[in-house]
Scaffold this motif. Structure first.
Motif, PDB file in Angstrom:
ATOM      1  N   PHE A  88      -3.028   3.067   6.765  1.00 46.68           N
ATOM      2  CA  PHE A  88      -1.268   3.227   6.902  1.00 46.68           C
ATOM      3  C   PHE A  88      -0.919   1.724   7.325  1.00 46.68           C
ATOM      4  N   SER A  89      -0.478   0.954   6.535  1.00 50.53           N
ATOM      5  CA  SER A  89       0.070  -0.515   6.909  1.00 50.53           C
ATOM      6  C   SER A  89       1.389  -0.891   6.017  1.00 50.53           C
ATOM      7  N   PRO A  90       1.946  -1.945   6.415  1.00 52.11           N
ATOM      8  CA  PRO A  90       3.237  -2.455   5.878  1.00 52.11           C
ATOM      9  C   PRO A  90       2.888  -3.158   4.427  1.00 52.11           C
TER      10      PRO A  90
ATOM     11  N   LEU B 114       0.315 -17.630   8.955  1.00 47.75           N
ATOM     12  CA  LEU B 114       0.427 -16.873   9.917  1.00 47.75           C
ATOM     13  C   LEU B 114      -0.881 -16.265  10.520  1.00 47.75           C
ATOM     14  N   GLY B 115      -2.120 -17.049   9.563  1.00 47.58           N
ATOM     15  CA  GLY B 115      -3.527 -16.495  10.008  1.00 47.58           C
ATOM     16  C   GLY B 115      -4.170 -15.678   9.053  1.00 47.58           C
ATOM     17  N   PHE B 116      -3.233 -15.081   8.031  1.00 47.95           N
ATOM     18  CA  PHE B 116      -3.942 -14.093   7.152  1.00 47.95           C
ATOM     19  C   PHE B 116      -4.582 -14.840   5.885  1.00 47.95           C
ATOM     20  N   SER B 117      -5.490 -14.200   5.535  1.00 44.94           N
ATOM     21  CA  SER B 117      -6.065 -14.393   3.936  1.00 44.94           C
ATOM     22  C   SER B 117      -6.359 -13.410   3.167  1.00 44.94           C
ATOM     23  N   LYS B 118      -6.387 -13.568   1.778  1.00 43.08           N
ATOM     24  CA  LYS B 118      -6.332 -12.753   0.828  1.00 43.08           C
ATOM     25  C   LYS B 118      -7.750 -12.212   0.937  1.00 43.08           C
ATOM     26  N   LYS B 119      -7.732 -10.672   0.914  1.00 45.02           N
ATOM     27  CA  LYS B 119      -9.128  -9.932   0.897  1.00 45.02           C
ATOM     28  C   LYS B 119      -9.432  -9.181  -0.211  1.00 45.02           C
ATOM     29  N   HIS B 120      -8.187  -8.937  -1.121  1.00 51.46           N
ATOM     30  CA  HIS B 120      -8.324  -8.141  -2.236  1.00 51.46           C
ATOM     31  C   HIS B 120      -7.234  -8.180  -3.200  1.00 51.46           C
ATOM     32  N   GLU B 121      -7.650  -8.948  -4.475  1.00 50.56           N
ATOM     33  CA  GLU B 121      -6.429  -9.314  -5.295  1.00 50.56           C
ATOM     34  C   GLU B 121      -6.296  -8.138  -6.567  1.00 50.56           C
ATOM     35  N   LYS B 122      -5.440  -7.753  -7.044  1.00 53.30           N
ATOM     36  CA  LYS B 122      -5.224  -7.062  -8.047  1.00 53.30           C
ATOM     37  C   LYS B 122      -4.543  -7.845  -9.363  1.00 53.30           C
TER      38      LYS B 122
ATOM     39  N   ASN C   3       3.702  -1.338 -16.783  1.00 56.69           N
ATOM     40  CA  ASN C   3       4.391  -0.449 -15.675  1.00 56.69           C
ATOM     41  C   ASN C   3       3.214  -0.510 -14.301  1.00 56.69           C
ATOM     42  N   HIS C   4       2.710  -1.663 -14.350  1.00 55.45           N
ATOM     43  CA  HIS C   4       1.881  -1.900 -13.238  1.00 55.45           C
ATOM     44  C   HIS C   4       1.850  -3.049 -12.900  1.00 55.45           C
ATOM     45  N   ASP C   5       2.423  -3.715 -11.669  1.00 57.65           N
ATOM     46  CA  ASP C   5       2.512  -5.036 -11.448  1.00 57.65           C
ATOM     47  C   ASP C   5       1.034  -5.478 -10.670  1.00 57.65           C
ATOM     48  N   SER C   6       1.000  -6.898 -10.282  1.00 56.19           N
ATOM     49  CA  SER C   6      -0.082  -7.476  -9.795  1.00 56.19           C
ATOM     50  C   SER C   6       0.233  -7.464  -8.058  1.00 56.19           C
ATOM     51  N   GLY C   7      -0.866  -7.899  -7.269  1.00 56.61           N
ATOM     52  CA  GLY C   7      -0.672  -8.025  -5.778  1.00 56.61           C
ATOM     53  C   GLY C   7      -1.940  -8.188  -5.336  1.00 56.61           C
ATOM     54  N   PHE C   8      -1.858  -8.319  -3.718  1.00 56.00           N
ATOM     55  CA  PHE C   8      -2.871  -8.568  -2.996  1.00 56.00           C
ATOM     56  C   PHE C   8      -2.798  -7.935  -1.635  1.00 56.00           C
ATOM     57  N   ARG C   9      -3.788  -7.908  -1.081  1.00 59.38           N
ATOM     58  CA  ARG C   9      -3.995  -7.503   0.293  1.00 59.38           C
ATOM     59  C   ARG C   9      -4.586  -8.452   1.152  1.00 59.38           C
ATOM     60  N   MET C  10      -3.901  -8.705   2.400  1.00 62.14           N
ATOM     61  CA  MET C  10      -4.157  -9.658   3.288  1.00 62.14           C
ATOM     62  C   MET C  10      -4.449  -8.962   4.806  1.00 62.14           C
ATOM     63  N   LYS C  11      -5.539  -9.707   5.497  1.00 57.43           N
ATOM     64  CA  LYS C  11      -6.083  -9.349   6.779  1.00 57.43           C
ATOM     65  C   LYS C  11      -6.181 -10.662   7.633  1.00 57.43           C
ATOM     66  N   ASP C  12      -5.633 -10.527   8.791  1.00 55.55           N
ATOM     67  CA  ASP C  12      -6.058 -11.613   9.886  1.00 55.55           C
ATOM     68  C   ASP C  12      -7.407 -11.335  10.678  1.00 55.55           C
ATOM     69  N   ALA C  13      -7.559 -12.286  11.487  1.00 53.61           N
ATOM     70  CA  ALA C  13      -8.904 -12.445  12.187  1.00 53.61           C
ATOM     71  C   ALA C  13      -9.049 -10.978  13.078  1.00 53.61           C
ATOM     72  N   ASP C  14      -8.069 -10.520  13.579  1.00 48.15           N
ATOM     73  CA  ASP C  14      -7.888  -9.194  14.413  1.00 48.15           C
ATOM     74  C   ASP C  14      -7.951  -7.914  13.416  1.00 48.15           C
ATOM     75  N   GLY C  15      -7.873  -8.004  12.116  1.00 48.84           N
ATOM     76  CA  GLY C  15      -7.867  -6.751  11.279  1.00 48.84           C
ATOM     77  C   GLY C  15      -6.685  -6.250  10.956  1.00 48.84           C
ATOM     78  N   HIS C  16      -5.522  -7.017  11.326  1.00 52.35           N
ATOM     79  CA  HIS C  16      -4.154  -6.507  10.856  1.00 52.35           C
ATOM     80  C   HIS C  16      -3.971  -6.774   9.420  1.00 52.35           C
TER      81      HIS C  16
ATOM     82  N   ILE D  66      -1.862  -6.382   5.534  1.00 51.68           N
ATOM     83  CA  ILE D  66      -0.434  -6.324   4.748  1.00 51.68           C
ATOM     84  C   ILE D  66      -0.896  -6.371   3.250  1.00 51.68           C
ATOM     85  N   SER D  67      -0.012  -5.551   2.460  1.00 52.03           N
ATOM     86  CA  SER D  67      -0.075  -5.657   0.782  1.00 52.03           C
ATOM     87  C   SER D  67       1.115  -6.244   0.553  1.00 52.03           C
TER      88      SER D  67
END
Length: 125
Positions: free
Chosen positions: A6-8, A25-33, A39-52, A54-55
């Motif tokens: 569950f995330s933003p 803000l300290g986030f880095s890309k972890k997974h990129e689509k 019908n399907h767009d691209s995107g990526f998932r980011m995380k910071d050092a504390d594990g927060h 955002i997609s």
């Protein structure tokens, strides 16, 4: 139905610039689509050092950015049914599920206007 994460989520037509804000803000890309199609767009998932996390989704048809909750579940149909029972509607139309082979998803909009992007990862089958 079990919620597995569950995330933003930010849906935008300018994902790279928004990604740069979160990198500052300290986030880095972890997974990129990158398998975008009509019908399907691209995107990526980011995380910071504390594990927060955002997609950020590149949705070329978005006139304005939209913030939603991304909710990964183990049963997409059950999640859609539950949200529908509270008046949520599929943003793309009833029954229109995006299926890219690795995930099935629907953006559900509440009666008051907030969005939940429900995602089922096929690898979990």
């Amino acid at each position: 139905m079990k919620i597995t994460s569950f995330s933003p989520l930010i849906m935008t037509n300018d994902a790279e610039n928004i990604g740069r804000v979160f990198e500052a803000l300290g986030f880095s890309k972890k997974h990129e689509k990158t398998d975008a199609s009509e019908n399907h767009d691209s995107g990526f998932r980011m995380k910071d050092a504390d594990g927060h996390g955002i997609s950020i989704a590149q949705v070329n048809r978005m006139p304005r950015d939209m913030v939603a909750v991304q909710m990964n579940v183990d049963d997409l149909d059950e999640a859609i049914a539950l949200l529908s029972s509270f008046g949520f509607k599929n943003m793309r139309g009833e029954g229109d599920i995006i299926d890219n082979g690795s995930a099935r998803t629907a953006v559900m909009i509440s009666p008051s206007g907030f969005a939940i992007n429900v995602v089922y990862h096929v690898k979990n089958r």
